[in-house]
Design a protein around this motif. Structure first.
Motif, PDB file in Angstrom:
ATOM      1  N   TYR A  80      -1.052  10.840  15.935  1.00 31.22           N
ATOM      2  CA  TYR A  80      -1.420   9.433  15.805  1.00 31.22           C
ATOM      3  C   TYR A  80      -0.314   8.661  15.086  1.00 31.22           C
ATOM      4  CZ  TYR A  80      -6.227  10.445  17.188  1.00 31.22           C
ATOM      5  OH  TYR A  80      -7.341  10.815  17.894  1.00 31.22           O
ATOM      6  N   GLU A  81       0.102   7.557  15.682  1.00 30.43           N
ATOM      7  CA  GLU A  81       0.993   6.637  14.992  1.00 30.43           C
ATOM      8  C   GLU A  81       0.169   5.857  13.977  1.00 30.43           C
ATOM      9  OE1 GLU A  81       3.213   4.067  17.551  1.00 30.43           O
ATOM     10  OE2 GLU A  81       3.488   5.625  19.078  1.00 30.43           O
ATOM     11  N   GLY A  82       0.738   5.619  12.807  1.00 32.71           N
ATOM     12  CA  GLY A  82       0.017   4.910  11.763  1.00 32.71           C
ATOM     13  C   GLY A  82       0.688   3.610  11.371  1.00 32.71           C
ATOM     14  N   GLU A  83      -0.129   2.617  11.031  1.00 38.87           N
ATOM     15  CA  GLU A  83       0.358   1.335  10.523  1.00 38.87           C
ATOM     16  C   GLU A  83      -0.501   0.926   9.341  1.00 38.87           C
ATOM     17  OE1 GLU A  83       0.313  -1.635  13.558  1.00 38.87           O
ATOM     18  OE2 GLU A  83       1.729  -0.585  14.861  1.00 38.87           O
ATOM     19  N   LEU A  84       0.117   0.547   8.232  1.00 38.88           N
ATOM     20  CA  LEU A  84      -0.622  -0.013   7.119  1.00 38.88           C
ATOM     21  C   LEU A  84      -0.980  -1.461   7.455  1.00 38.88           C
ATOM     22  CD1 LEU A  84       1.492   1.225   4.057  1.00 38.88           C
ATOM     23  CD2 LEU A  84      -0.453   2.352   5.164  1.00 38.88           C
ATOM     24  N   VAL A  85      -2.188  -1.875   7.099  1.00 42.17           N
ATOM     25  CA  VAL A  85      -2.599  -3.263   7.271  1.00 42.17           C
ATOM     26  C   VAL A  85      -2.399  -3.942   5.914  1.00 42.17           C
ATOM     27  CG1 VAL A  85      -4.442  -4.835   7.934  1.00 42.17           C
ATOM     28  CG2 VAL A  85      -4.274  -2.582   9.023  1.00 42.17           C
ATOM     29  N   GLU A  86      -1.424  -4.818   5.850  1.00 44.56           N
ATOM     30  CA  GLU A  86      -1.001  -5.371   4.565  1.00 44.56           C
ATOM     31  C   GLU A  86      -1.859  -6.578   4.188  1.00 44.56           C
ATOM     32  OE1 GLU A  86       3.164  -6.068   4.952  1.00 44.56           O
ATOM     33  OE2 GLU A  86       3.650  -3.937   5.086  1.00 44.56           O
ATOM     34  N   VAL A  87      -2.963  -6.310   3.520  1.00 45.80           N
ATOM     35  CA  VAL A  87      -3.857  -7.358   3.041  1.00 45.80           C
ATOM     36  C   VAL A  87      -4.181  -7.087   1.568  1.00 45.80           C
ATOM     37  CG1 VAL A  87      -4.903  -7.943   5.261  1.00 45.80           C
ATOM     38  CG2 VAL A  87      -5.852  -6.059   3.914  1.00 45.80           C
ATOM     39  N   GLY A  88      -4.408  -8.153   0.812  1.00 48.72           N
ATOM     40  CA  GLY A  88      -4.746  -7.996  -0.590  1.00 48.72           C
ATOM     41  C   GLY A  88      -3.526  -8.013  -1.473  1.00 48.72           C
ATOM     42  N   VAL A  89      -3.735  -8.388  -2.725  1.00 47.49           N
ATOM     43  CA  VAL A  89      -2.629  -8.539  -3.669  1.00 47.49           C
ATOM     44  C   VAL A  89      -1.950  -7.212  -3.978  1.00 47.49           C
ATOM     45  CG1 VAL A  89      -4.072  -8.282  -5.735  1.00 47.49           C
ATOM     46  CG2 VAL A  89      -2.002  -9.676  -5.840  1.00 47.49           C
ATOM     47  N   MET A  90      -2.664  -6.095  -3.755  1.00 42.64           N
ATOM     48  CA  MET A  90      -2.096  -4.778  -4.059  1.00 42.64           C
ATOM     49  C   MET A  90      -1.347  -4.171  -2.887  1.00 42.64           C
ATOM     50  SD  MET A  90      -2.460  -3.647  -7.168  1.00 42.64           S
ATOM     51  CE  MET A  90      -2.388  -1.859  -7.017  1.00 42.64           C
ATOM     52  N   SER A  91      -1.317  -4.827  -1.750  1.00 38.93           N
ATOM     53  CA  SER A  91      -0.723  -4.210  -0.557  1.00 38.93           C
ATOM     54  C   SER A  91       0.757  -3.858  -0.728  1.00 38.93           C
ATOM     55  CB  SER A  91      -0.926  -5.106   0.667  1.00 38.93           C
ATOM     56  OG  SER A  91      -0.269  -6.348   0.518  1.00 38.93           O
ATOM     57  N   PRO A  92       1.575  -4.665  -1.422  1.00 39.88           N
ATOM     58  CA  PRO A  92       2.973  -4.231  -1.603  1.00 39.88           C
ATOM     59  C   PRO A  92       3.090  -2.937  -2.404  1.00 39.88           C
ATOM     60  CG  PRO A  92       2.743  -6.576  -2.065  1.00 39.88           C
ATOM     61  CD  PRO A  92       1.351  -6.022  -1.967  1.00 39.88           C
ATOM     62  N   PHE A  93       2.184  -2.759  -3.369  1.00 35.52           N
ATOM     63  CA  PHE A  93       2.243  -1.571  -4.208  1.00 35.52           C
ATOM     64  C   PHE A  93       1.705  -0.337  -3.479  1.00 35.52           C
ATOM     65  CE2 PHE A  93       1.789  -5.290  -6.970  1.00 35.52           C
ATOM     66  CZ  PHE A  93       2.956  -5.184  -7.702  1.00 35.52           C
ATOM     67  N   SER A  94       0.612  -0.533  -2.727  1.00 32.85           N
ATOM     68  CA  SER A  94       0.095   0.597  -1.956  1.00 32.85           C
ATOM     69  C   SER A  94       1.083   0.990  -0.868  1.00 32.85           C
ATOM     70  CB  SER A  94      -1.272   0.262  -1.357  1.00 32.85           C
ATOM     71  OG  SER A  94      -1.194  -0.855  -0.494  1.00 32.85           O
ATOM     72  N   GLY A  95       1.777  -0.005  -0.307  1.00 31.21           N
ATOM     73  CA  GLY A  95       2.802   0.287   0.684  1.00 31.21           C
ATOM     74  C   GLY A  95       3.964   1.058   0.084  1.00 31.21           C
ATOM     75  N   PHE A  96       4.372   0.666  -1.115  1.00 32.17           N
ATOM     76  CA  PHE A  96       5.458   1.386  -1.792  1.00 32.17           C
ATOM     77  C   PHE A  96       5.051   2.827  -2.057  1.00 32.17           C
ATOM     78  CE2 PHE A  96       7.395   2.977  -5.689  1.00 32.17           C
ATOM     79  CZ  PHE A  96       8.742   2.850  -5.392  1.00 32.17           C
ATOM     80  N   TYR A  97       3.827   3.028  -2.544  1.00 31.09           N
ATOM     81  CA  TYR A  97       3.355   4.385  -2.810  1.00 31.09           C
ATOM     82  C   TYR A  97       3.340   5.207  -1.517  1.00 31.09           C
ATOM     83  CZ  TYR A  97       0.289   8.312  -3.743  1.00 31.09           C
ATOM     84  OH  TYR A  97      -0.219   9.587  -3.828  1.00 31.09           O
ATOM     85  N   THR A  98       2.810   4.629  -0.448  1.00 32.65           N
ATOM     86  CA  THR A  98       2.655   5.361   0.812  1.00 32.65           C
ATOM     87  C   THR A  98       4.002   5.769   1.398  1.00 32.65           C
ATOM     88  OG1 THR A  98       0.605   4.163   1.282  1.00 32.65           O
ATOM     89  CG2 THR A  98       1.668   5.271   3.137  1.00 32.65           C
ATOM     90  N   HIS A  99       4.974   4.862   1.343  1.00 30.85           N
ATOM     91  CA  HIS A  99       6.253   5.117   2.010  1.00 30.85           C
ATOM     92  C   HIS A  99       7.298   5.807   1.136  1.00 30.85           C
ATOM     93  CE1 HIS A  99       5.013   3.083   5.594  1.00 30.85           C
ATOM     94  NE2 HIS A  99       4.890   1.904   5.007  1.00 30.85           N
ATOM     95  N   HIS A 100       7.126   5.778  -0.200  1.00 34.49           N
ATOM     96  CA  HIS A 100       8.188   6.290  -1.071  1.00 34.49           C
ATOM     97  C   HIS A 100       7.741   7.375  -2.047  1.00 34.49           C
ATOM     98  CE1 HIS A 100      11.016   3.235   0.304  1.00 34.49           C
ATOM     99  NE2 HIS A 100      10.059   2.335   0.165  1.00 34.49           N
ATOM    100  N   ILE A 101       6.441   7.507  -2.305  1.00 35.17           N
ATOM    101  CA  ILE A 101       5.969   8.482  -3.286  1.00 35.17           C
ATOM    102  C   ILE A 101       5.020   9.505  -2.661  1.00 35.17           C
ATOM    103  CG2 ILE A 101       4.695   8.772  -5.457  1.00 35.17           C
ATOM    104  CD1 ILE A 101       5.648   5.999  -6.265  1.00 35.17           C
ATOM    105  N   PHE A 102       4.181   9.076  -1.772  1.00 30.54           N
ATOM    106  CA  PHE A 102       3.162   9.932  -1.166  1.00 30.54           C
ATOM    107  C   PHE A 102       3.753  11.159  -0.498  1.00 30.54           C
ATOM    108  CE2 PHE A 102       0.082  10.222   2.642  1.00 30.54           C
ATOM    109  CZ  PHE A 102      -0.715  11.166   2.005  1.00 30.54           C
ATOM    110  N   GLY A 103       4.842  10.977   0.240  1.00 27.44           N
ATOM    111  CA  GLY A 103       5.446  12.086   0.987  1.00 27.44           C
ATOM    112  C   GLY A 103       6.955  12.090   0.875  1.00 27.44           C
TER     113      GLY A 103
END
Length: 206
Positions: A80-103
């Motif tokens: 499955y291809e995945g895409e983050l849905v960037e909504v909410g004030v925390m989305s930049p931080f959750s995106g950073f975690y997902t793309h740079h720390i999670f894996g």
């Protein structure tokens, strides 16, 4: 990005995290509303449907999740291809975690397979700069269970049996928008759990 820069950004996030986390939860809305589903289902292609979902607000994303049907069929295995849905004030931080720390690299989606009678999955990450190779890490168990968000049935992704640290407290949910597209809700115990989900989309050609 260097390890030092990652640590600096992570410390900054932790310092302002409580305030932003509270605002992010408030952006869910207190009451669910009947979303006009034609905003999503009038799309002429899968990609147009996903683009329409990206235009929704955080509250509307939650409204959509509540309105989606409970899964009734077996989960379609595959990549499955995945895409983050960037909504909410925390989305930049959750995106950073997902793309740079999670894996080990940028997050690209998930792989679901079946072992005996159980569904097992991995997250997919870029293995090099141009993402021409993919790595599979952060294993999870996928099963049909009651949602922690609204108690209806969802496909749930439990990371606790295979991971430690922050990932141990991760718990995702999936509901089908159509047979090959799923709306996901990612949660972490450290971020408020089901009170503060981060939406994402999965799509497969299967």
């Amino acid at each position: 990005m260097s390890k030092k820069n990652k640590i600096t950004i992570l410390i900054t996030i932790l310092l302002i995290f409580p305030l932003l986390n509270g605002i992010n939860i408030l952006q869910n809305g207190w009451e669910r509303k009947d979303l006009d589903l034609s905003l999503v289902y009038s799309a002429k292609s899968d990609r147009e449907m996903m683009a329409a979902i990206h235009k929704l607000s955080k509250r509307e994303i939650l409204d959509l999740y509540y309105l989606l049907p409970e899964p009734k069929e077996e989960f379609p295995i595959g990549d499955y291809e995945g895409e983050l849905v960037e909504v909410g004030v925390m989305s930049p931080f959750s995106g950073f975690y997902t793309h740079h720390i999670f894996g080990p690299g940028r997050w690209k989606g998930k792989t679901i397979s079946k072992e005996n009678d159980s569904y097992i999955g991995f997250n997919r990450f870029c293995g090099n700069e141009d993402c021409s190779s993919l790595l599979k890490e952060k294993r999870f168990l996928l099963k049909l269970a009651h949602s922690r968000i609204d108690q209806k049935l969802s496909w749930t992704l439990d990371y606790s049996s295979f991971n430690d640290g922050l990932v141990h407290g991760m718990y995702d949910e999936l509901r089908p928008i159509k047979k090959n597209i799923f709306l996901g809700m990612g949660t972490m115990s450290v971020g408020g759990g089901a009170l503060n989900p981060a939406p994402f989309l999965l799509i497969t050609k299967n």
